[in-house]
Structures are given as C-alpha cells and as structure tokens.
Design a protein around this motif. Structure first.
Motif, short mmCIF file in Angstrom:
data_model
loop_
_atom_site.label_atom_id
_atom_site.label_comp_id
_atom_site.label_asym_id
_atom_site.label_seq_id
_atom_site.Cartn_x
_atom_site.Cartn_y
_atom_site.Cartn_z
N SER A 11 7.07 50.22 18.16
CA SER A 11 6.67 49.07 17.49
C SER A 11 7.58 47.85 17.70
O SER A 11 7.39 46.76 17.58
CB SER A 11 6.43 49.56 15.89
OG SER A 11 5.72 50.52 15.90
N ARG A 12 8.76 48.30 17.62
CA ARG A 12 10.01 47.29 17.64
C ARG A 12 9.89 46.30 18.75
O ARG A 12 10.46 45.28 18.91
CB ARG A 12 11.28 47.69 17.23
CG ARG A 12 11.47 48.21 15.83
CD ARG A 12 12.99 48.47 15.63
NE ARG A 12 12.78 49.17 14.25
CZ ARG A 12 13.05 50.49 14.12
NH1 ARG A 12 13.06 51.45 14.99
NH2 ARG A 12 12.91 50.88 12.62
N VAL B 254 4.11 44.69 12.09
CA VAL B 254 5.25 43.79 12.74
C VAL B 254 5.02 42.36 12.20
O VAL B 254 4.05 41.99 12.04
CB VAL B 254 5.10 43.69 14.07
CG1 VAL B 254 6.11 42.63 14.79
CG2 VAL B 254 5.35 44.99 14.62
N GLU C 177 10.03 42.52 14.51
CA GLU C 177 10.55 43.24 13.29
C GLU C 177 9.91 43.89 12.18
O GLU C 177 8.76 43.25 12.03
CB GLU C 177 11.59 42.13 12.48
CG GLU C 177 12.18 42.57 11.48
CD GLU C 177 12.75 41.38 10.73
OE1 GLU C 177 13.03 41.42 9.41
OE2 GLU C 177 12.80 40.38 11.23
N LEU C 178 9.93 45.05 11.89
CA LEU C 178 8.88 45.69 11.07
C LEU C 178 9.12 45.29 9.76
O LEU C 178 10.05 44.86 9.28
CB LEU C 178 9.16 47.29 11.26
CG LEU C 178 9.18 48.03 12.38
CD1 LEU C 178 9.16 49.64 12.19
CD2 LEU C 178 7.88 47.67 13.18
N THR D 69 2.61 51.06 11.38
CA THR D 69 3.87 50.30 11.15
C THR D 69 3.05 48.71 11.21
O THR D 69 2.09 48.51 11.92
CB THR D 69 4.66 50.18 12.15
OG1 THR D 69 4.12 50.10 13.62
CG2 THR D 69 5.78 51.53 11.97
N LYS E 189 8.02 53.97 15.49
CA LYS E 189 8.75 52.78 15.05
C LYS E 189 9.31 51.99 16.25
O LYS E 189 9.52 50.94 16.32
CB LYS E 189 9.86 53.07 13.95
CG LYS E 189 9.19 53.38 12.74
CD LYS E 189 10.35 53.73 11.66
CE LYS E 189 10.01 55.04 10.64
NZ LYS E 189 10.87 55.38 9.85
#
Ligand SMILES: [Fe+2]
Length: 306
Positions: free
Chosen positions: A83-84, A300, A88-89, A298, A80
């Motif tokens: 991914s950020r 985004v 934003e997830l 994830t 996560k």
C-alpha cells in the motif's frame, strides 16, 4: 490466453477508460470494461517490486483507476508495505479498524447480520469530509460469498467529460460542503438492528470532520478533470440552501449509475484491489444472504482536492 509479458502490447488506436491504452512490458494488463478497471497478472505482491514493475503498476492504476490482483495471500505487514507504494497510510475516524492494526480497516458482515451494518451500499466516495480525503483504498478479501458481493465502481472522469458545456461550466463553479460530524448521533437514533458498524473511538478533532471541496477536481499531475460530488456526507453546495442543493446533487449523483461509466469486480479469497477514491465512486453490492463477507483494507491519504 497467451501471455504478453515481455512483449510490447500492440493496441494501436485502442481507447479504454477514456484514453489510449498504454503499453506494458513487465506486467500483463487486461482491461475489464471500456470504462475502468484492469486485472493485472505476473506480479507477486508479497515481495518488494522492482522499479520498472512498480512504474507499470502505478501507470495501470492511474489509467484504469481500479486494478485487480488475484491469489495474493499477504500478511497484514505485506499488505501495508504494498500500500505504501501509493502513499502514506491514514486512519479514518468512522471506519472500524482491523483488530490489532489501527492503520487497517475492515468491512465485515457476518452471515446472520442484515445489510444495514455496512455503511453506503450506494455509490459514494470514502470520507470526503476530510481536508485530504483518501487517494486510494487497497482492499483484500478474506472471506466472500460464493456468489455475489461484488464491488462496483464508476469512472467520474467520464461522468464529467460527458456533461454538456453549460452544465460543465455550472458545476465547475460549485463547491461542496461535506460533513461527518453527525454520523454517530444519527446512528445512535436508529433501531439496534439497523445500526451501522462504526468505529467507536478516534483521535480526530471535531473541526477535522467537515470540509468544503470543489465539485470538479483535477488530477494533480495530468490535470484531467472529474466530478467530485457524492451524496455520502453531503450537506449542501457552498452559498446554496440545502433545499436548492438537493435536486442538483441528485442529478449529479445519478451519473455514477450510468452503466457505461461502470465496472464491477468479482471477489475471491485473496483478491486484492486498489481503487482511486478521487476519480471513482464505489459501492459494495449486497445481493447475497446467509454468508460472511470480510474484507481488510488500508487507506492512502490523498492531496487536498484541486
Ligand atoms: Fe466505501
């Protein structure tokens, strides 16, 4: 292959993914096909990235649309955190969550299960019915078949750029109505052994499951244009009947199947890939049987398509 880390890469005049090959100093970047995709080496995604390395990873993502990292044994929290860097997830209403992590999804087909448990084994965009469809997906392999089970991608910038001027003009005026409202009812009507694995509960409101987007969308920074049409969740073009819409949609969708627009990525356990869901289409290839395929991801959130 000799490492190019720390040396300017000499790629004068090289065109890849439709644009001149960028220079990278901090990471090693090896394009996979002429259309899209690159493998990146020299980065450990379990740690935070310094500013220059991150800038090069983001440049590689923008250019190649799908970037591949090998041997990334990450915890869900590390997955996560990486991914950020892209934004934003977000949760998705239809995609099954990774147990214990509502902000992660899983793609899972057990060895005994039929291919039908996995939605969309054809080229598609994820969740185009949302007002702000995903910008990218960050996906990591936990278990994959020994052979097969690749994911393929099609570069929709190239699909647009290769259209004739007349078709470009026509599609640039089209808007597409996408709807995810009926997927649960439609799924419930199927035989038990051909039902998709969908998320059973979510907090999205009914009106959040249908949106109208331009058929040609632009990158918010570079302005480069791409085709943004997919049969997944497609209802019709705005102002067109479903009957009139279908043959035009079928033709535009067929462009993702042109091999010169494509790249496919072979998974291994701990392979992590990031793909752009705005300017690529993707499909999992279910060319295997009797083996487990389990990927976690994830999503985004993207901008409203422009
Ligand atoms: Fe998908």
């Amino acid at each position: 292959m000799p490492s190019t880390i720390g040396q300017p890469t000499l790629n004068e005049g090289v065109i890849v993914a439709g644009r001149p090959m960028p220079h990278f100093k901090r990471i090693e970047v090896e394009p996979i096909t002429g259309a899209a995709g690159a493998e990146i080496r020299g980065v450990d995604l379990s740690a935070s990235l310094d500013g220059e390395t991150l800038a090069e990873v983001l440049l590689a993502f923008e250019h190649f649309l799908v970037i591949v990292f090998r041997d990334q044994d990450l915890t869900p929290e590390q997955h996560k955190a990486f991914s950020r860097y892209f934004g934003e997830l977000t949760e998705l209403p239809q995609a099954p969550i990774f147990p214990g992590h509502p902000d992660m999804q899983e793609v899972r087909r057990e060895a005994h299960e039929p291919v039908t448990v996995v939605p969309f084994t054809r080229f598609h965009t994820d969740s185009p019915f949302l007002e702000r469809p995903p910008l990218c997906i960050v996906m990591r392999a936990l278990a994959v078949p020994k052979f097969g089970g690749d994911t393929a991608f099609a570069n929709m910038y190239l699909a647009y750029e290769q259209l004739s001027a007349g078709m470009k003009e026509m599609v640039s005026r089209l808007r597409v109505v996408y709807s995810g409202k009926r997927i649960w009812q439609d799924n419930a009507k199927k035989d038990k052994d051909s039902q998709l694995r969908l998320r059973e509960q979510h907090d999205f409101r009914e009106e959040q499951l249908e949106s109208t987007h331009p058929a040609v969308r632009s990158h918010p920074v570079t302005g480069r244009k791409a085709l943004f049409v997919t049969q997944a969740y497609f209802k019709r073009f705005e102002g067109w009947s479903e009957e009139d819409s279908k043959p035009v949609m079928d033709y535009l969708q067929s462009l993702a199947y042109r091999i010169q627009h494509q790249v496919r990525v072979r998974w291994k356990p701990n392979t992590l890939i990031v793909w752009d869901n705005r300017f690529l289409q993707h499909c999992g290839i279910h060319d295997y049987d009797n083996e487990r395929r389990h990927l976690v991801r994830t999503t985004v959130i993207g901008e409203r398509p422009i």
